[in-house]
Design an enzyme around this catalytic site. Sequence first.
Site, mmCIF file in Angstrom:
data_model
loop_
_atom_site.group_PDB
_atom_site.id
_atom_site.type_symbol
_atom_site.label_atom_id
_atom_site.label_comp_id
_atom_site.label_asym_id
_atom_site.label_seq_id
_atom_site.Cartn_x
_atom_site.Cartn_y
_atom_site.Cartn_z
ATOM 1 N N LYS A 52 -4.383 -12.570 -4.143
ATOM 2 C CA LYS A 52 -3.624 -11.694 -3.337
ATOM 3 C C LYS A 52 -2.936 -11.940 -2.123
ATOM 4 C CE LYS A 52 -5.938 -7.978 -5.646
ATOM 5 N NZ LYS A 52 -6.674 -6.624 -5.670
ATOM 6 N N GLN A 96 -11.497 -4.173 -1.736
ATOM 7 C CA GLN A 96 -11.478 -4.752 -3.314
ATOM 8 C C GLN A 96 -12.898 -4.276 -3.471
ATOM 9 O OE1 GLN A 96 -9.308 -6.661 -4.428
ATOM 10 N NE2 GLN A 96 -10.560 -7.536 -6.529
ATOM 11 N N ASP A 119 -3.254 0.519 -3.389
ATOM 12 C CA ASP A 119 -4.223 0.452 -4.656
ATOM 13 C C ASP A 119 -3.846 1.931 -5.533
ATOM 14 O OD1 ASP A 119 -5.463 -1.883 -5.393
ATOM 15 O OD2 ASP A 119 -7.010 -1.479 -4.089
#
Length: 290
Positions: A52, A96, A119
């Site tokens: 990422k 994460q 997200d």
Amino acid sequence: MVILDGKATSEKIKLEIAQLVKEKVAAGGKRPHLAAILVGNDGASQTYVGNKERACAQVGFNSTLHRFPAEISQEELIKKIQEINGNDDVDGLIVQLPLPEHIDEDAIINAIDPSKDVDGFHPVNVGKMTLGLPTFLPATPYGILRLLDEYGIETSGKHCVIIGRSNIVGRPLANLMSLKDYPGDCTVTICHSRTKNIDNYTKQADIIIAALGSPGFVKGDMVREGAVVVDVGITRVADTSKKSGYRLEGDVDFESVASKASYITPVPGGVGPMTIVSLMVNTLKAAEGK
Ligand code: L34
């Protein structure tokens, strides 16, 4: 059989984003900025977050990685999230997953400002997605939709069988694929670990999306001739012949399924890179929202 090439597609989209960022910055706009929180030392999570960060650099975003030891308390983590929520320079924030056992994932996701939740995991954004309202779509489902779109795969009226019911893949995908939209407009079946005679469903599927995390689960005899097969699985299996000590295995037994499928994603190079680039799309959108 056609390979749904997530790697090539993601590279193309990254070039488009890089161009948009270049124009935006040249016009005096702010450079998009993604913040990521990584807790602990899980090898796969480190790889994904590393990918990422690298993608951010490629498209011209700023990125900040906040790393914490697995022992960090929930309160401390929430304090950090609140601090990032309040930082006007940061457009998007991800934490994460998975998190260590002592941390309540829902509490963490709830702490993220929905306008920075790139997200698409916050309940407010999940609700909007379910209603078909504009919002941040979760990166893996969004990446899969984009890949189907890229290859012009017909979805309207098709039977889409999703194996797996996680909050980050199976359930949002089921929602999105059932919406009256393209890609979507499908008849959707969700199968999971309690489904009896799973072959009965997969054999009737026009589109199979495997997201259960069980290497090689979907075999050729479970798939109908001409089906579109999307493999979300990415399990690290010990392999001494590899420099890394492991190889990646999808949820689909590629060899037996590929000969029957009309389209199929590889692992790696399929859904993974599409997940990363979809996060970039969301971050750009978050930055435009200001
Ligand atoms: N908060 N947690 C949050 N957001 C996410 O969107 C994720 N996900 C999943 C796990 N936890 C998360 C990811 O980022 C899965 N995931 C992810 C991201 C990238 C890749 C795979 C999964 C990826 O880059 N896959 C490469 C190979 C990587 C390797 O070498 O291991 C591929 O080609 O598939």
